[in-house]
Design a protein around this motif. Structure first.
Motif, mmCIF file in Angstrom:
data_model
loop_
_atom_site.group_PDB
_atom_site.id
_atom_site.type_symbol
_atom_site.label_atom_id
_atom_site.label_comp_id
_atom_site.label_asym_id
_atom_site.label_seq_id
_atom_site.Cartn_x
_atom_site.Cartn_y
_atom_site.Cartn_z
ATOM 1 N N GLN A 1 0.833 -1.201 0.000
ATOM 2 C CA GLN A 1 0.000 0.000 0.000
ATOM 3 C C GLN A 1 0.872 1.257 0.000
ATOM 4 O OE1 GLN A 1 -2.668 0.334 3.315
ATOM 5 N NE2 GLN A 1 -3.680 2.151 2.521
ATOM 6 N N ALA A 2 1.957 1.208 0.786
ATOM 7 C CA ALA A 2 2.863 2.362 0.847
ATOM 8 C C ALA A 2 3.508 2.616 -0.507
ATOM 9 C CB ALA A 2 3.930 2.134 1.916
ATOM 10 N N GLN A 3 3.836 1.529 -1.212
ATOM 11 C CA GLN A 3 4.439 1.692 -2.529
ATOM 12 C C GLN A 3 3.429 2.215 -3.540
ATOM 13 O OE1 GLN A 3 5.986 -2.229 -3.252
ATOM 14 N NE2 GLN A 3 7.927 -1.815 -2.199
ATOM 15 N N GLU A 4 2.183 1.762 -3.413
ATOM 16 C CA GLU A 4 1.132 2.193 -4.340
ATOM 17 C C GLU A 4 0.707 3.628 -4.053
ATOM 18 O OE1 GLU A 4 -1.554 1.642 -7.531
ATOM 19 O OE2 GLU A 4 0.134 0.431 -6.829
ATOM 20 N N LYS A 5 0.701 4.004 -2.776
ATOM 21 C CA LYS A 5 0.235 5.328 -2.355
ATOM 22 C C LYS A 5 1.330 6.016 -1.529
ATOM 23 C CE LYS A 5 -4.353 4.693 -3.377
ATOM 24 N NZ LYS A 5 -5.136 5.572 -4.264
ATOM 25 N N PRO A 6 2.434 6.397 -2.148
ATOM 26 C CA PRO A 6 3.536 6.985 -1.378
ATOM 27 C C PRO A 6 3.188 8.318 -0.731
ATOM 28 C CG PRO A 6 3.935 7.209 -3.736
ATOM 29 C CD PRO A 6 2.761 6.297 -3.589
ATOM 30 N N GLY A 7 2.105 8.959 -1.190
ATOM 31 C CA GLY A 7 1.716 10.234 -0.602
ATOM 32 C C GLY A 7 0.704 10.119 0.514
ATOM 33 N N GLU B 1 -4.035 10.120 -7.002
ATOM 34 C CA GLU B 1 -3.790 8.708 -7.304
ATOM 35 C C GLU B 1 -2.563 8.186 -6.563
ATOM 36 O OE1 GLU B 1 -4.150 6.916 -11.066
ATOM 37 O OE2 GLU B 1 -5.481 8.449 -11.887
ATOM 38 N N LEU B 2 -1.623 9.063 -6.271
ATOM 39 C CA LEU B 2 -0.436 8.673 -5.502
ATOM 40 C C LEU B 2 -0.683 8.695 -3.994
ATOM 41 C CD1 LEU B 2 2.338 10.565 -7.513
ATOM 42 C CD2 LEU B 2 1.922 8.094 -7.478
#
Length: 339
Positions: A25-31, A59-60
């Motif tokens: 999830q962190a990689q998909e949504k780094p923000g 999206e980030l």
């Protein structure tokens, strides 16, 4: 003991699985968890570009706040001081004088999201350009036969359908006329711009040689398309620096071309601290591009349909969906940068 060992292994497995899920999830949504404050310029064509970046950052995983509408110098100062994180509405080199003294210490300007898209200049219908072999305004005013062809009210002057008083382009056109003593050969028609453009288009539709001023991104360059209906022509030496001549302009009679107004690249500007703390956003700013044609199309819809921000944002989301393969490459690069 075996039972306790079994429970421990299961617990470890669940923890490990949860850790993997969290990492994914962190990689998909780094923000995720980061609030972002953009600014937006005051002209209408800035709005669709602003929403494209808001959608992509969302999206980030970023929590993107509604953009704050600011005048150019205020926006750059706000970014420099950290009150605003970014805006995608820089027009350079036009905005260089508006940057605060400490800008390079506090802010970054990225490569163009739309190269050579911030343009202003003079156009002539393509048929007239070809018939009279016109490369610039001086070809019109210095040849009596050609000048008379552009004289629609028979006063001995070529009509130049320009800008209304109070606009910067009104001052620019008059400065050109004064600098080159063209007042006895050019009539600057300075009514409201919409009325001016309508008259220029009417003259062109009647087959009359016509000279007018416009800019992009805008709806106007879709109604009379440079390279198809009309051609950008040179202004007489207004832009004196070779470095400020515009190159690669679609529909220009020469390359490079002296537009009479400095052509600008549209670029993202952002606060350095924000960029250092958010490498995904920084990489997105490096990657993303927005085409002139789409910006102009949305600008036209905004004018014709009186759209507000809430109605423009879905158009940005629609454009992203239509260009998903390209957009996903930008987002992948942004996620990789955050690892």
């Amino acid at each position: 003991m075996k039972r306790l060992k079994s429970i421990s292994l299961k617990a470890l497995a669940l923890v490990f699985a949860g850790s993997l899920a969290f990492t994914a999830q962190a990689q998909e949504k780094p923000g995720e968890g980061v609030s972002v404050q953009p600014a937006v310029a005051t002209w209408t064509s800035a709005i669709p570009v602003s929403w494209v970046y808001a959608e992509l950052l969302t999206e980030l995983g970023y929590d993107v706040q509604d953009p704050i509408s600011l005048q150019n110098p205020v926006a750059y100062l706000a970014m420099s001081e950290g009150d605003v994180d970014y805006w995608p509405n820089g027009w350079f080199p036009l905005h260089n004088p508006q940057l605060p003294d400490n800008w390079e210490d506090n802010g970054t300007i990225f490569d163009p999201l739309c190269k050579g898209c911030g343009i202003q200049g003079y156009l002539v219908n393509k048929e007239a350009v070809e018939k009279y072999d016109i490369e610039g305004i001086m070809d019109i005013v210095n040849n009596e036969e050609i000048r008379n062809a552009f004289d629609h009210d028979n006063d001995g002057k070529a009509e130049l359908y320009g800008c209304p008083p109070g606009w910067g382009c009104h001052e620019g056109i008059n400065a050109m006329i004064d600098k080159f003593d063209l007042g006895d050969r050019i009539d600057h028609v300075d009514a409201g711009y919409s009325a001016n453009f309508t008259e220029a288009m009417s003259q062109i539709e009647q087959g009359n040689p016509t000279l007018y001023m416009t800019w992009g991104p805008s709806a106007w360059i879709l109604k009379l398309v440079p390279g198809e209906d009309v051609m950008w022509v040179n202004a007489p030496g207004i832009v004196e620096s070779e470095n400020e001549k515009a190159s690669g302009i679609t529909g220009a009679v020469t390359d490079p071309i002296e537009m009479g107004f400095v052509a600008a690249d549209i670029q993202v500007a952002a606060n350095n601290n924000f960029l250092e703390e958010n490498p995904a956003a920084a990489e997105l700013f490096r990657q993303a591009e927005v085409p002139l044609k789409w910006i102009s199309q949305v600008d036209g819809k905004m004018s014709e349909q009186d759209l507000d921000d809430d109605e423009v944002r879905p158009l940005a989301a629609e454009w992203i969906d239509e260009n998903r393969e390209m957009v996903d490459k930008w987002l992948k690069a942004a996620r990789e940068a955050a690892k």
